[in-house]
Each structure stands twice: as structure tokens, then as C-alpha cells.
Design a protein around this motif. Structure first.
Motif, mmCIF file in Angstrom:
data_model
loop_
_atom_site.group_PDB
_atom_site.id
_atom_site.type_symbol
_atom_site.label_atom_id
_atom_site.label_comp_id
_atom_site.label_asym_id
_atom_site.label_seq_id
_atom_site.Cartn_x
_atom_site.Cartn_y
_atom_site.Cartn_z
ATOM 1 N N UNK A 130 0.846 -1.197 0.000
ATOM 2 C CA UNK A 130 0.000 0.000 0.000
ATOM 3 C C UNK A 130 0.880 1.246 0.000
ATOM 4 N N UNK A 131 0.265 2.382 -0.225
ATOM 5 C CA UNK A 131 0.995 3.651 -0.244
ATOM 6 C C UNK A 131 1.624 3.969 1.107
ATOM 7 N N UNK A 132 1.061 3.428 2.173
ATOM 8 C CA UNK A 132 1.587 3.695 3.513
ATOM 9 C C UNK A 132 2.847 2.878 3.836
ATOM 10 N N UNK A 133 3.126 1.860 3.064
ATOM 11 C CA UNK A 133 4.273 0.988 3.331
ATOM 12 C C UNK A 133 5.525 1.485 2.603
ATOM 13 N N UNK A 134 5.817 2.767 2.810
ATOM 14 C CA UNK A 134 6.901 3.404 2.063
ATOM 15 C C UNK A 134 8.273 2.822 2.398
ATOM 16 N N UNK A 135 8.497 2.483 3.661
ATOM 17 C CA UNK A 135 9.810 1.959 4.045
ATOM 18 C C UNK A 135 10.090 0.621 3.360
ATOM 19 N N UNK A 136 9.104 -0.258 3.347
ATOM 20 C CA UNK A 136 9.279 -1.552 2.683
ATOM 21 C C UNK A 136 9.374 -1.377 1.175
ATOM 22 N N UNK A 137 8.640 -0.430 0.638
ATOM 23 C CA UNK A 137 8.701 -0.148 -0.802
ATOM 24 C C UNK A 137 10.097 0.313 -1.204
ATOM 25 N N UNK A 138 10.661 1.230 -0.446
ATOM 26 C CA UNK A 138 12.013 1.729 -0.731
ATOM 27 C C UNK A 138 13.039 0.603 -0.591
ATOM 28 N N UNK A 139 12.903 -0.185 0.469
ATOM 29 C CA UNK A 139 13.818 -1.306 0.689
ATOM 30 C C UNK A 139 13.753 -2.290 -0.474
ATOM 31 N N UNK A 140 12.552 -2.615 -0.904
ATOM 32 C CA UNK A 140 12.371 -3.561 -2.007
ATOM 33 C C UNK A 140 12.959 -3.014 -3.303
ATOM 34 N N UNK A 141 12.724 -1.740 -3.578
ATOM 35 C CA UNK A 141 13.280 -1.120 -4.793
ATOM 36 C C UNK A 141 14.805 -1.146 -4.766
ATOM 37 N N UNK A 142 15.383 -0.899 -3.602
ATOM 38 C CA UNK A 142 16.844 -0.917 -3.473
ATOM 39 C C UNK A 142 17.396 -2.310 -3.740
ATOM 40 N N UNK A 143 16.763 -3.322 -3.164
ATOM 41 C CA UNK A 143 17.224 -4.700 -3.373
ATOM 42 C C UNK A 143 17.071 -5.097 -4.836
ATOM 43 N N UNK A 144 15.949 -4.759 -5.434
ATOM 44 C CA UNK A 144 15.735 -5.078 -6.850
ATOM 45 C C UNK A 144 16.799 -4.411 -7.709
ATOM 46 N N UNK A 145 17.123 -3.168 -7.403
ATOM 47 C CA UNK A 145 18.165 -2.462 -8.155
ATOM 48 C C UNK A 145 19.519 -3.130 -8.037
ATOM 49 N N UNK A 146 19.880 -3.530 -6.827
ATOM 50 C CA UNK A 146 21.172 -4.187 -6.615
ATOM 51 C C UNK A 146 21.213 -5.558 -7.278
ATOM 52 N N UNK A 147 20.116 -6.305 -7.174
ATOM 53 C CA UNK A 147 20.073 -7.626 -7.804
ATOM 54 C C UNK A 147 20.105 -7.512 -9.326
ATOM 55 N N UNK A 148 19.437 -6.506 -9.854
ATOM 56 C CA UNK A 148 19.413 -6.305 -11.311
ATOM 57 C C UNK A 148 20.792 -5.954 -11.854
ATOM 58 N N UNK A 149 21.594 -5.301 -11.026
ATOM 59 C CA UNK A 149 22.927 -4.867 -11.458
ATOM 60 C C UNK A 149 23.968 -5.980 -11.380
ATOM 61 N N UNK A 150 23.632 -7.105 -10.753
ATOM 62 C CA UNK A 150 24.617 -8.181 -10.624
ATOM 63 C C UNK A 150 24.295 -9.318 -11.582
ATOM 64 N N UNK A 151 25.296 -10.126 -11.828
ATOM 65 C CA UNK A 151 25.115 -11.275 -12.710
ATOM 66 C C UNK A 151 24.600 -12.470 -11.917
ATOM 67 N N UNK A 152 24.129 -13.473 -12.637
ATOM 68 C CA UNK A 152 23.691 -14.704 -11.978
ATOM 69 C C UNK A 152 24.845 -15.358 -11.225
ATOM 70 N N UNK A 153 26.043 -15.262 -11.777
ATOM 71 C CA UNK A 153 27.218 -15.851 -11.125
ATOM 72 C C UNK A 153 27.524 -15.146 -9.808
ATOM 73 N N UNK A 154 27.411 -13.828 -9.800
ATOM 74 C CA UNK A 154 27.618 -13.075 -8.563
ATOM 75 C C UNK A 154 26.572 -13.458 -7.521
ATOM 76 N N UNK A 155 25.332 -13.579 -7.957
ATOM 77 C CA UNK A 155 24.273 -13.978 -7.033
ATOM 78 C C UNK A 155 24.533 -15.378 -6.488
ATOM 79 N N UNK A 156 24.921 -16.294 -7.368
ATOM 80 C CA UNK A 156 25.200 -17.664 -6.933
ATOM 81 C C UNK A 156 26.304 -17.698 -5.890
ATOM 82 N N UNK A 157 27.279 -16.804 -6.008
ATOM 83 C CA UNK A 157 28.383 -16.803 -5.047
ATOM 84 C C UNK A 157 27.945 -16.317 -3.665
#
Length: 76
Positions: free
Chosen positions: A35-62
Motif C-alpha cells: 500500500x501507499x503507507x508501506x513506504x519503508x518496505x517499498x524503498x527497501x524492495x526497490x533498493x534490493x531489486x536495483x542491486x540484484x538487477x545490477x549483478x550477474x547470476x554468477x555473482x548472485x550464486x556466489x
């Protein structure tokens, strides 16, 4: 896993299904239900998605071994 904060790592542990692509999908799906009120979790999720998107599958596997706790007892 220094590129991720403790909060980011915890979120990843909750939604990790074993692959970077699946984790990205699960996080995006969860994000669409916030929901719109869950801003902290929304920001946290966006940050994690951004970091995961920037890494390769090999980096994630490690680092994925760090996301899956080892519950087996250690022998002395």
C-alpha cells in the motif's frame, strides 16, 4: 555480503527461491501488493531489486549460500 545491508539480506532471505531471476520476480510481485503507507518496505524492495538487477547470476550464486542458513549441526 557487504553490498547488502542486514535489512536487505533479511528481505532476500524471506523471498529467495534459489535463483536471482526468481528472487527478482518474487520481490516484484510482493512490491505490487504494497500500500501507499508501506513506504519503508517499498524503498527497501526497490533498493534490493536495483542491486540484484545490477549483478550477474554468477555473482548472485556466489552469495546465495549466505542467504540459505545451514541448520545442520556442526561436529566438533
Amino acid at each position: 555480503m557487504s553490498r547488502f545491508t542486514v535489512e536487505e539480506s533479511n528481505l532476500m532471505c524471506i523471498y529467495n527461491t534459489g535463483s536471482r531471476a526468481d528472487l527478482l520476480f518474487e520481490l516484484s510481485e510482493m512490491q505490487s501488493h504494497l500500500s501507499d503507507e508501506e513506504t519503508e518496505l517499498l524503498v527497501l524492495t526497490k533498493t534490493v531489486i536495483g542491486k540484484l538487477s545490477a549483478m550477474s547470476d554468477e555473482e548472485f550464486d556466489s552469495l546465495s549460500g549466505e542467504l540459505i542458513p545451514d541448520f545442520e549441526e556442526q561436529e566438533d
